[in-house]
Write a protein that holds these residues in place. Sequence first.
Motif, mmCIF file in Angstrom:
data_model
loop_
_atom_site.group_PDB
_atom_site.id
_atom_site.type_symbol
_atom_site.label_atom_id
_atom_site.label_comp_id
_atom_site.label_asym_id
_atom_site.label_seq_id
_atom_site.Cartn_x
_atom_site.Cartn_y
_atom_site.Cartn_z
ATOM 1 N N GLN B 440 -34.114 40.429 34.602
ATOM 2 C CA GLN B 440 -33.680 41.899 34.146
ATOM 3 C C GLN B 440 -32.319 41.507 33.525
ATOM 4 O O GLN B 440 -31.578 40.684 33.956
ATOM 5 N N VAL B 441 -31.928 41.990 32.680
ATOM 6 C CA VAL B 441 -30.577 42.133 31.938
ATOM 7 C C VAL B 441 -29.945 43.547 32.421
ATOM 8 O O VAL B 441 -30.519 44.619 32.108
ATOM 9 N N VAL B 442 -28.723 43.558 33.016
ATOM 10 C CA VAL B 442 -27.900 44.700 33.333
ATOM 11 C C VAL B 442 -27.391 45.158 32.006
ATOM 12 O O VAL B 442 -26.694 44.469 31.095
ATOM 13 N N PRO B 443 -27.541 46.466 31.782
ATOM 14 C CA PRO B 443 -27.058 47.008 30.471
ATOM 15 C C PRO B 443 -25.549 47.267 30.241
ATOM 16 O O PRO B 443 -25.217 48.148 30.559
ATOM 17 N N GLY B 444 -24.833 46.127 30.148
ATOM 18 C CA GLY B 444 -23.443 46.060 30.129
ATOM 19 C C GLY B 444 -23.245 44.648 30.284
ATOM 20 O O GLY B 444 -23.866 43.837 30.075
ATOM 21 N N GLY B 445 -21.829 44.369 30.844
ATOM 22 C CA GLY B 445 -21.431 43.062 30.521
ATOM 23 C C GLY B 445 -19.921 43.133 30.491
ATOM 24 O O GLY B 445 -19.362 43.990 30.693
ATOM 25 N N LEU B 446 -19.523 41.899 30.570
ATOM 26 C CA LEU B 446 -17.992 41.622 30.316
ATOM 27 C C LEU B 446 -17.387 41.320 28.989
ATOM 28 O O LEU B 446 -17.840 40.266 28.726
#
Lengths: 311, 507, 265
Positions: B440-446
């Motif tokens: 799963q990909v978290v909808p956001g990031g750095l």
Amino acid sequence: MLSRTASSLYWLGRYFERADFIARLVEATVRLDVLSPRPAGREAWVSALKVTDTEGDFDEVGAELKRSEVARFLTVDSAHPGSIVRCLDMARNNARAVRTALTREAWTAINRAWLIFEEKPAAADPTAVLNLVEAVKNETRGFEGAVHRMLRNQTTWFIRLGQAVERADNTARLLDVKYHILLPAGERIGGVVDRDQWTTILQTVSAVTAYRWLYSDGLKPASVIDLLIARAELPRSLAASVEETVDVLSMLAKRTGQHGEADRMARLRATRMGKTRSGEVIASGLHQFLQSFIQENALLHSAIGRQFKFG
Amino acid sequence: MGNQAFDEILGAGGGAPSRAELAALCNWIEATPREELRRRQHAAEATFRQLGITFAVYGESEASERIIPFDIVPRVFLHDEWARLSDGLIQRVEAINAFLDDIYGERRILKEGVLPEDLVLGNPQFRPEIAGMRPPHGVWAHICGIDLVRTGPDEFFVLEDNARTPSGVSYMLENREAMLRLCPELFREFRVAAVDSYPDRLLEVMKSVAPHGVSAPTCVVLTPGHYNSAYYEHSFLADSMGIELVEGADLVVDDDMVWMRTIAGRVKVDVIYRRVDDDYLDPLVFRPDSALGVPGLMAAYAAGNVAIMNAPGNGIADDKAIYSYMPEIVRFYSGGEAKLPNVETWRCREPDALKYTLDHLDEVVVKLVDGSGGYGMLVGPTASKAEIETFRAALIAEPHRYIAQPTLALSTVPTLADSGLAPRHVDFRPFVLTGSRGVQVVPGGLTRVALKEGSLVVNSSQGGGTKDSFVLMDNGPQQTQTMGQGQSQTMGGMTQAQGFAPMGPAA
Amino acid sequence: MRLSIHHRTAYRFSRPQDRLVQMLRMTPQNTHDQTVASWRIDIDCDAKLREGRDGWGNAVTMLYAEGPLTELEIAISGEVLTSHSNGVLHGMSEPLPPAVFLRSTEVTMPDPAIAVFAASTAGGRETLPALHRINAGLHERFTMDRSRPVAGLTAGDAFAAESATPRDLAHMFVVAARSLNVPARYVSGYSLLAGEHRPTPHGWAEAYLDRLGWVGFDPCSGLSPQEDYVRVAAALDAAGAAPVAGSRLGEGEERLDVDVTVAEA
């Protein structure tokens, strides 16, 4: 809770309490030495070293035994493990290791106390020393309040346990040493003693007002001894520290569901303390009483380490 | 180069907003006084300082811990952009997991000649010490941070894979907290996917990879200790997952099982999210002088009694020398072309690539495959003649140690500089989680931003800052802009289902 | 040949230790030419033992002991049946491809002097004779040092001396072989030749040849290991194949005493 976390909290409590005690001791000694109508001089500083059990360490430094040197040694000397700056350093290191367990308020108080020494404060003249210890006392009061506002959980209890064990030790030492100095050979309790010296003791444990409330018949050595040993109303008395130790340990036992040797030892000590009358202690030998109290306290400290697997 | 760069909010070249979807953001930027933006930015930074989201600067005393500068203007991904990115990220991380499972097991990829054998077997990041050991459920790279750069509306490139202990997720979460507090109007304007479920998702992943037969696994975060520069993140993650933050000395291995030492006695540990490098994990197997590790940990791991995430040995998957083969690796395990391309890379060990590189030294970036932190790097366009000639000699002498890449025109995002808002180059690190039930990909990031004008260096140690990264749940501003509704949609749980699209199990 | 082995490892600690965790690579495995008839590991205190395997494919035994411990003795006794193999290893399961053994470690870094020696000693292009010549060359070049090897001594530094321990000779062989792009590794085990009451187990080398597989070379004898050898563990260097990798929790010093006896049963 991790044993390491518990150990850090406990040591944080001990070191912070110790820093506070040394600050009070230094303050009282300065007052006794130069601010009182009859300055006490060198003897006052010798006794401060005796109370903190650092006469030998001071000798090794090789400095002249005088106010400015001893005050520096006890406050800002970062080479001396018993100085305020080093105690705060150790307290802060332990706090850092458990930073997230502390509230921001508690951490800030520790950090601010530590920061006082970052600016390399002077400890040369009496005013500078008094300013310094006043600043330290401000932060330790803030920390005390912060700890009491923290959740009543294991974090708080381990800090308070460290404080209680340290406080018991400090008060016993203070009383033991001052008593020796104050009682010239052959003199009996109740004889003519230096009023200022006894006031110093009360100042060190913040008990001047408390004394007036509890004892209406003026400053008497036997009453001061009674206050510091047997009156649980005074937070820094032996009786209060002993009670606090039992209370905190039983709250921890309730949480972990385990009783251990530290619980048994602390309760036994509290029972004995409850029956202790200061008059009898004085009659049968205050020094011996205090010495065995200090030893027992050290044994309790070890038992706590074993019971919670500080390792 | 700054002039040609694609601006992610203003569109190409500046001027009239060519990205109509983000007109509302442009309006916000225009309408909010600079001083107000600056005030909010300072408020956010003050909070970070109080929280202690700091990193230690080498050579300075403890008192001078620094925060990473925060920029108040967010970076925004449209819903469709994000969907495509997510597909590519999932494909890549599935391939990384499959590659690790293969390379420490059967090594089909070597037998079939897809990768040069010596590149893997002679690589220090390939750990023979763990050959034949397989993590519970076959998951290796539980948490990946894939560093991306962008050069145009639809042009994303993977710059680097981080499959060991990628950091930065605490910034993703704290930056969002700050934005919600300081710029609530933006969340009414845009439906932004929530990121705050990350700790719960991470804990779910941890539990899902527990050794077989453990019904209520004990999970911990393993940190090198509070002197580590990322300690804040370690304690933040442990706290927000509600699990213990342990150091090596808190753990003991007995009878091939891992235990933590608590005041009530030993407690068995089943899953360890470690933020300690392989070298320091277990002095009996890796560096014998390590005081950070846990003697016997690898024996417990080999016996299948503990899950370690990310798995030991992962360094081979994000190695610079392996990076250039990622398109082949993705193709080998997924059967299809990589949806997220690499930055074009010339492997100087190959004669044609070497020739091209030598002919274009003033245009390309040359990197040492075993270097890091910008050491042993040539940036052709800004290098002096002498530097270029030094590299020419080095390349000819040891071509196998180098790769070359084109100098990219990284995208920009408006950023609050001293002189006002100005375009600054950014990169992006999304976080991809893999458990036993899929990727799963978290909808956001750095989002990291190079605060110096024209600079392409986003590292925090060299003047880089961070921004919040919005992932929109639809392709434009909200139709209904009532405050209550906007809030509930932003903060509510419904965003999570969209953001974390459940995917099939890893290959 | 039937070989009987006694290998005693005794630790004494100046201060009591709270815990000990050790990884023992002390168990030989069966191959075509080596059959373990009996083998036991005895520990003189309450300890938990767990069998396992390391990444190199060696059999390992994890030892967990709770303190307070002031000493620890690991006593190994066993009998192994061996047959003549010309030094070629048959019937070992190899978890790693030979190319891994082209890597160097801190003590087996490439060394210019050893590389020159290898190139000049190798002679022709046939690998097997070249390796035999290097093996014999090392044997002739050094006098045997039977004392305990110096920890951390690199092959390059050892090559500059006049005498060398079996471990250092094996390291030199490994570095020499790798300099010719031949995968090579360190092997720990026992040899009848070494005799009674030795302060360490024996160590030699193996090199990989395309047609033969892994072949043993012992520069102590200048020959390949024969039926008087028992092979226990192999890795990139001696530390990787060491009989004991240990960690202890407690202060103080440790004293190590090892006694190895190999005899024909």
